[in-house]
Design a protein around this motif. Structure first.
Motif, short mmCIF file in Angstrom:
data_model
loop_
_atom_site.label_atom_id
_atom_site.label_comp_id
_atom_site.label_asym_id
_atom_site.label_seq_id
_atom_site.Cartn_x
_atom_site.Cartn_y
_atom_site.Cartn_z
N THR A 258 0.85 -1.19 0.00
CA THR A 258 0.00 0.00 0.00
C THR A 258 0.88 1.24 0.00
O THR A 258 2.10 1.16 0.10
CB THR A 258 -0.93 0.01 1.22
OG1 THR A 258 -0.12 0.00 2.42
CG2 THR A 258 -1.84 -1.22 1.23
N GLY A 259 0.24 2.39 -0.12
CA GLY A 259 0.98 3.65 -0.10
C GLY A 259 1.68 3.96 -1.40
O GLY A 259 2.56 4.83 -1.45
N ILE A 260 1.30 3.31 -2.49
CA ILE A 260 1.92 3.55 -3.79
C ILE A 260 1.51 4.94 -4.29
O ILE A 260 0.34 5.32 -4.21
CB ILE A 260 1.50 2.48 -4.80
CG1 ILE A 260 1.78 1.07 -4.26
CG2 ILE A 260 2.19 2.71 -6.15
CD1 ILE A 260 3.22 0.83 -3.90
N THR A 261 2.45 5.69 -4.80
CA THR A 261 2.18 7.02 -5.36
C THR A 261 2.89 7.16 -6.69
O THR A 261 3.88 6.48 -6.95
CB THR A 261 2.66 8.13 -4.41
OG1 THR A 261 4.09 8.02 -4.26
CG2 THR A 261 2.00 8.02 -3.04
N PRO A 262 2.40 8.06 -7.54
CA PRO A 262 3.04 8.22 -8.86
C PRO A 262 4.33 9.02 -8.83
O PRO A 262 5.00 9.13 -9.86
CB PRO A 262 1.96 8.95 -9.67
CG PRO A 262 1.20 9.74 -8.65
CD PRO A 262 1.18 8.87 -7.42
N ASP A 263 4.67 9.59 -7.66
CA ASP A 263 5.89 10.40 -7.59
C ASP A 263 7.00 9.72 -6.79
O ASP A 263 8.00 10.36 -6.45
CB ASP A 263 5.57 11.77 -6.98
CG ASP A 263 4.93 11.69 -5.60
OD1 ASP A 263 4.64 10.56 -5.15
OD2 ASP A 263 4.71 12.75 -4.99
N GLY A 264 6.85 8.43 -6.49
CA GLY A 264 7.91 7.70 -5.80
C GLY A 264 9.15 7.62 -6.68
O GLY A 264 9.05 7.39 -7.89
N ASP A 265 10.30 7.78 -6.08
CA ASP A 265 11.54 7.79 -6.86
C ASP A 265 12.18 6.40 -6.84
O ASP A 265 12.90 6.05 -5.92
CB ASP A 265 12.51 8.83 -6.28
CG ASP A 265 13.77 8.97 -7.13
OD1 ASP A 265 13.85 8.32 -8.19
OD2 ASP A 265 14.67 9.72 -6.73
N THR A 266 11.92 5.63 -7.86
CA THR A 266 12.52 4.29 -7.99
C THR A 266 13.68 4.30 -8.97
O THR A 266 14.18 3.24 -9.35
CB THR A 266 11.46 3.27 -8.46
OG1 THR A 266 10.90 3.70 -9.72
CG2 THR A 266 10.34 3.12 -7.44
N GLY A 267 14.11 5.48 -9.37
CA GLY A 267 15.13 5.58 -10.41
C GLY A 267 16.41 4.83 -10.11
O GLY A 267 16.95 4.12 -10.97
N ALA A 268 16.92 4.97 -8.89
CA ALA A 268 18.18 4.31 -8.54
C ALA A 268 18.03 2.79 -8.58
O ALA A 268 18.91 2.08 -9.08
CB ALA A 268 18.64 4.76 -7.14
N ALA A 269 16.92 2.29 -8.06
CA ALA A 269 16.68 0.84 -8.08
C ALA A 269 16.50 0.33 -9.50
O ALA A 269 17.00 -0.75 -9.85
CB ALA A 269 15.45 0.50 -7.24
#
Length: 233
Positions: free
Chosen positions: A25-36
């Motif tokens: 839960t807590g998924i948002t469209p602005d989460g920064d997954t770039g490094a992963a």
């Protein structure tokens, strides 16, 4: 509650199947997954430098499964093979949504299909089973299809098929969007070391989800002796 379970005849026909499930839960469209995404994409590219994806044992196992299901494995490819082919040709994966990007990158790094579904679009739960043929499948482009009777689908209580040909194609009905907050993520494998690799994938995924979106995702490992998992919604 939302559940996921595989039909008994699938476990019988594919005894090497291992399925890992994550509820987050807590998924948002602005989460920064770039490094992963960069980390896992780099791992996939390094492996592709040693040989084409078709030779990977993870992909070969799904090709054999598709053949047993009566599908031409070079016409209908599992999702991870399709992603690896695109990565090999383009050198990168398209950026769609931070969660989708993360799942795609992890899928290529492990060569294992990973599906992410918006749980608010799933009625009661998912039965991974053979289709009756009257289920409704919505393509990502908005068209409506009906699965071929006997093909493996992700079916819910409302008759929606959330995936066709098992790990080949997901439905647009439950696709992750900017409004998505809660997801069910499924990773399935059949190769010889699947029992070790799927838990490693799930561990890597939950770690990155916690780092980016917070919280502690719930997980489950499905096998023939434990074919069902339930999660609070």
């Amino acid at each position: 509650m939302i559940y996921i379970q595989h039909a008994a005849d699938l476990w019988s026909a594919h005894p090497g199947l291992v399925a890992g499930v994550v509820a987050a839960t807590g998924i948002t469209p602005d989460g920064d997954t770039g490094a992963a995404v960069e980390e896992f994409t780099s791992l996939a590219l390094a492996r592709l430098a040693t040989g084409q994806e078709a030779a990977f044992p993870e992909i070969q196992a799904w090709r054999r499964a598709f053949t047993r299901m009566g599908l031409r494995p070079t016409q209908y490819r599992c999702a991870s093979e399709a992603l690896l082919r695109r990565l090999r040709k383009d050198g990168e994966l398209p950026r769609i949504h931070p969660l989708i990007d993360l799942c795609n990158a992890i899928s290529t790094a492990f060569a294992i299909p990973v599906a992410a579904l918006d749980v608010t679009r799933v009625s009661k739960g998912l039965d991974v089973r053979h289709a009756h043929g009257d289920e409704t499948y919505h393509t990502l482009s908005g068209e409506t299809e009906h699965p071929v009777p006997g093909e493996v689908i992700f079916a819910d209580a409302a008759g929606h098929a959330h995936a066709r040909r098992w790990t080949n194609r997901q439905s647009g009905h439950s696709a992750v969007r900017d409004t998505t907050a809660s997801v069910l993520i499924v990773a399935e494998a059949m190769h010889e070391s699947a029992a070790e690799d799927v838990p490693r994938l799930i561990g890597a995924l939950t770690s990155r989800l916690s780092e980016v979106f917070g919280g502690t995702p719930s997980t489950a490992l499905l096998t023939a002796t434990a074919p069902r998992a339930e999660f609070p919604v």
